[in-house]
Design a protein around this motif. Structure first.
Motif, PDB file in Angstrom:
ATOM      1  N   SER A 597       0.859  -1.176   0.000  1.00 25.90           N
ATOM      2  CA  SER A 597       0.000   0.000   0.000  1.00 25.90           C
ATOM      3  C   SER A 597       0.893   1.223   0.000  1.00 25.90           C
ATOM      4  O   SER A 597       2.118   1.128   0.171  1.00 25.90           O
ATOM      5  CB  SER A 597      -0.916  -0.026   1.235  1.00 25.90           C
ATOM      6  N   GLU A 630      -7.402  -3.806   8.844  1.00 24.98           N
ATOM      7  CA  GLU A 630      -8.113  -2.884   7.961  1.00 24.98           C
ATOM      8  C   GLU A 630      -7.703  -3.047   6.503  1.00 24.98           C
ATOM      9  O   GLU A 630      -8.247  -2.371   5.628  1.00 24.98           O
ATOM     10  CB  GLU A 630      -7.857  -1.435   8.403  1.00 24.98           C
ATOM     11  N   TRP A 631      -6.759  -3.938   6.231  1.00 27.16           N
ATOM     12  CA  TRP A 631      -6.258  -4.136   4.869  1.00 27.16           C
ATOM     13  C   TRP A 631      -7.024  -5.289   4.216  1.00 27.16           C
ATOM     14  O   TRP A 631      -7.100  -6.400   4.758  1.00 27.16           O
ATOM     15  CB  TRP A 631      -4.762  -4.434   4.915  1.00 27.16           C
ATOM     16  N   PRO A 632      -7.575  -5.065   3.028  1.00 27.10           N
ATOM     17  CA  PRO A 632      -8.389  -6.117   2.410  1.00 27.10           C
ATOM     18  C   PRO A 632      -7.616  -7.402   2.127  1.00 27.10           C
ATOM     19  O   PRO A 632      -8.210  -8.485   2.084  1.00 27.10           O
ATOM     20  CB  PRO A 632      -8.881  -5.469   1.108  1.00 27.10           C
ATOM     21  N   GLY A 633      -6.304  -7.301   1.958  1.00 25.87           N
ATOM     22  CA  GLY A 633      -5.531  -8.491   1.618  1.00 25.87           C
ATOM     23  C   GLY A 633      -5.133  -9.332   2.804  1.00 25.87           C
ATOM     24  O   GLY A 633      -4.418 -10.326   2.630  1.00 25.87           O
ATOM     25  N   ARG A 635      -6.274 -11.475   6.493  1.00 27.96           N
ATOM     26  CA  ARG A 635      -7.346 -12.113   7.250  1.00 27.96           C
ATOM     27  C   ARG A 635      -6.899 -12.192   8.708  1.00 27.96           C
ATOM     28  O   ARG A 635      -5.864 -12.810   9.008  1.00 27.96           O
ATOM     29  CB  ARG A 635      -7.650 -13.509   6.702  1.00 27.96           C
TER      30      ARG A 635
END
Length: 734
Positions: A597, A630-633, A635
């Motif tokens: 990011s 908070e990062w979509p990549g 879990r």
């Protein structure tokens, strides 16, 4: 009848060329002769080159002395240090043996003997210093009741605390140690000064090693300061016995600092106190950041600029006043008397402001300049800088690896080398021209000096602080004359006029000048792109660049241009230096990931900014951080986060622990088996076996902070740069 036996060589030709393997022997002999001839030619060329170079040998002796000190930090073991000293001795003896049979003077052999000796002296100096002053740290964090004497007191008004350095005795082991304790400002009385005996309870910790590879090494600094532990106060401080004999210099520094702050207002008062007494404790964090980001932070540290201003003012004032006394002027050389008074003023100012390394260096250099002026010699020379460097390194050899020493001497060498250059002398030479043109030339040279200093300091700043300033040269063109010719004289005048109660106008003018300085710093720091965070420059890279810069500065003639080659190589290597993909702090609680990011991804949002700032600096990232959850990549569960990274043409699976709660071992083992890298701040069971790296509590305790480069499949740890030095052995033993 007996027959006579033939001699062993009977029937064989006695001509050398007729032996069966004579052709190969001849070729080998001619090859050895050619190699010997080439070596001799190279030695003769090097000897002739050194003979006609015409450079000053003195500065290179200082470089050799510093290199011996640096070698001690770079080498890992006691055996390596002993081998280094042995090699230096053998090199000197070999050169002397080669020199003994020569009738002519060999510049190369002289250089080998001299450099071997100063290299060995540098190694011996730092080894002896470490052995005599190094303090073994406490084994683990603990709470102790302390009863001891105050060795030093540092008031930090901006943080509402006071730092007390105490000499105490450990009740458990019985051995004396030096500790530093942070005490809240409201729990310290004026009678708690150097020499007083106090009793208190403190939470102590061993000095911290670097949080990440390339970060600040407080454990090393504490080792050479003799500190066994640092901590904070619990409860109150009891004064058991006041100081029998107050420390006059410390008391004078505090009194002067308080007097300056009482006569000025706001942030300018804190800056003025730093300039007058060296007390920076009242400067706010925001002002420190503004001065740093604008490239003006060197003005807050008492160094060459301040000491030179004090000594120059004392010298000029003394020679003018002494000239008014005809009897003395006819019997005493006034430059010599003024130089003596200027030297006394510089030494007094150095002692009053704490005698830090940059101040001592500046004082030694300024005194040498005064001696040169008194004797009618060239005042600014690289030999003067070399003498000052050797004096400082002989007293504090550990200062070599600190940014203060490196930046101070880099700036001075750049200034002296520039102003000793033939084109600079021609440019500044007096000539028939208007006042405006003369002033313009001086301003142009001041700007060129600022740019050169920024260029010389750039690799050191990038190595230690991982940031590069853009507008520092422009800000210094205005700030340095303002501080040197306006602020410092006004402060001295105000203090002098206060003796008769008439210092108010000078204090007001000094306030205005420092408000202008702070306004310039804030304006410069606020400009877009004023500071650029960069990934850390490697040690080898910075050594190559600094070596090239030293060659450019210390050599003469066209030969100095060879220094551009290592500088160019170092710059290319730095620009191709990869950014770590994963950064893990020494406690394993903070993990940073780059390249996914425009912001740095982190495992936890630290309450303190220390870990976050180090992660940002060493990743070369700017702005805010972004949590993994908070990062979509990514879990994330309550206990773990899983992240997949695409690097080097393959996918890496990273498993990171978020809590210290117990996890079912079979499920953990299955998760570890699917991961390439596992990171945890605790000890993981042996059943957790990732494909590549398990950076758990056991690994981090042994190796310290870690940087991971996935594309190269390499890791870099703090332990790799520590070796058997005392400050790291104490940490590994805990």
């Amino acid at each position: 009848m007996a027959t006579r036996s033939a001699p062993p060589l009977a029937g064989l030709p006695l001509h050398g060329g007729d032996f069966p393997h004579d052709g190969a022997a001849q070729r080998q002999w001619r090859k050895r002769r050619r190699l010997s001839s080439v070596a001799a030619d190279l030695l003769r060329w090097a000897d002739a080159f050194l003979g006609r170079a015409g450079f000053d040998r003195g500065p290179w002796l200082a470089v050799g002395f510093a290199s011996g000190i640096g070698a001690w930090f770079l080498l890992d073991t006691v055996w390596a240090w002993a081998a280094f000293l042995l090699l230096c001795g053998l090199a000197a003896l070999f050169a002397l043996a080669c020199w003994r049979g020569r009738e002519d003077r060999s510049h190369l052999l002289i250089a080998v003997v001299a450099l071997a000796c100063v290299l060995a002296l540098g190694m011996a100096a730092i080894w002896a210093r470490s052995t005599t002053v190094g303090a073994e740290p406490i084994a683990y964090p603990r709470v102790l009741a302390l009863d001891g004497r105050i060795l030093a007191r540092e008031d930090q008004l901006a943080e509402a605390r006071t730092r007390l350095t105490l000499a105490v005795r450990d009740a458990e082991t019985g051995w004396a140690m030096k500790v530093r304790v942070n005490v809240q400002q409201d729990r310290v009385s004026p009678s708690m000064e150097e020499g007083a005996r106090v009793r208190l309870k403190a939470r102590l910790m061993p000095p911290s090693p670097p949080i990440l590879p390339g970060a600040y090494d407080f454990a090393r600094t504490a080792w050479f300061e003799g500190l066994a532990a640092t901590g904070s106060l619990i409860g109150a401080v009891d004064l058991i016995e006041p100081a029998k004999k107050p420390a006059p210099l410390a008391e004078a520094q505090r009194t002067l600092s308080a007097h300056v702050r009482a006569n000025m207002e706001g942030a300018a008062a804190s800056i003025a106190a730093a300039l007058a007494s060296g007390d920076r404790g009242a400067i706010s964090e925001a002002d420190e950041a503004a001065m740093r980001d604008s490239g003006l932070t060197h003005l807050l540290s008492i160094s060459g600029l301040h000491v030179s201003a004090v000594i120059a003012a004392a010298y000029l004032l003394a020679i003018r006043l002494l000239a008014l006394w005809p009897w003395l002027a006819l019997r005493v050389r006034l430059p010599l008397a003024a130089a003596l008074l200027g030297a006394l003023a510089g030494i007094g100012y150095t002692l009053l402001t704490g005698a830090e390394v940059p101040t001592v260096r500046s004082c030694v250099g300024a005194v040498l300049v005064l001696i040169a002026l008194a004797l009618g010699r060239e005042p600014l020379s690289l030999r003067m800088v070399a003498v000052a460097a050797i004096v400082v390194l002989a007293l504090w050899p550990e200062s070599l690896v600190g940014p203060s020493f490196q930046m101070s001497f880099a700036a001075v060498i750049a200034i002296v080398a520039l102003h000793n250059a033939s084109w600079a002398k021609r440019f500044l030479a007096p000539r028939e021209q208007s006042w405006l043109a003369r002033t313009g030339r001086r301003i142009a040279m001041l700007f060129a000096t600022g740019l050169l200093i920024e260029f010389a300091l750039m690799p050191i700043v990038l190595f230690h602080f991982h940031r590069a300033g853009v507008y520092g040269a422009f800000a210094n063109v205005l700030a340095i004359p303002l501080v040197t010719f306006v602020t410092m004289p006004l402060l001295a005048l105000a203090l002098l006029l206060d003796l008769v109660g008439a210092g108010a106008p000078a204090w007001w003018a000094a306030q205005v000048s420092l408000d202008l300085l702070l306004g310039l710093a804030r304006f410069t720091a606020a400009q877009p792109g004023a500071v650029k965070l960069m990934p850390q420059m490697g040690l080898g890279t910075v050594l190559v660049i600094v070596g090239g810069l030293l060659w450019l500065a210390l050599w003469q003639g066209r030969a100095r241009l060879w220094g551009l080659i290592p500088v160019a190589i170092g710059v290319v290597v730095f620009l191709s230096t990869p950014i770590p993909d994963i950064l893990i702090t020494r406690d394993g609680r903070h993990v940073g990931v780059t390249g996914e990011s425009d912001r740095l991804l982190v495992l936890r949002d630290s309450r303190s900014g220390f870990a976050r700032d180090n992660l940002l600096e060493l990743a070369g990232a700017e702005g805010e951080v972004l949590l993994f959850e908070e990062w979509p990549g990514a879990r994330c569960s309550r206990d773990f986060c899983v992240l997949s990274l695409e690097r080097g043409g393959r996918e890496w699976h990273v498993l990171m622990a978020r809590s210290r709660d117990m996890v079912e071992e079979r499920a953990l083992a299955a998760a570890c088996e699917r991961a390439d890298i596992v990171i945890a701040d605790r000890f993981l069971p042996r059943s957790c076996q990732p494909a590549w790296l398990k950076a758990d509590g056991r690994f981090l305790r042994r190796e310290g902070g870690t940087a991971i480069y996935l594309e190269r499949e390499t890791i870099r740890t703090v332990a790799q740069s520590q070796g058997e030095h005392g400050w790291w052995q104490g940490d590994r033993g805990r």
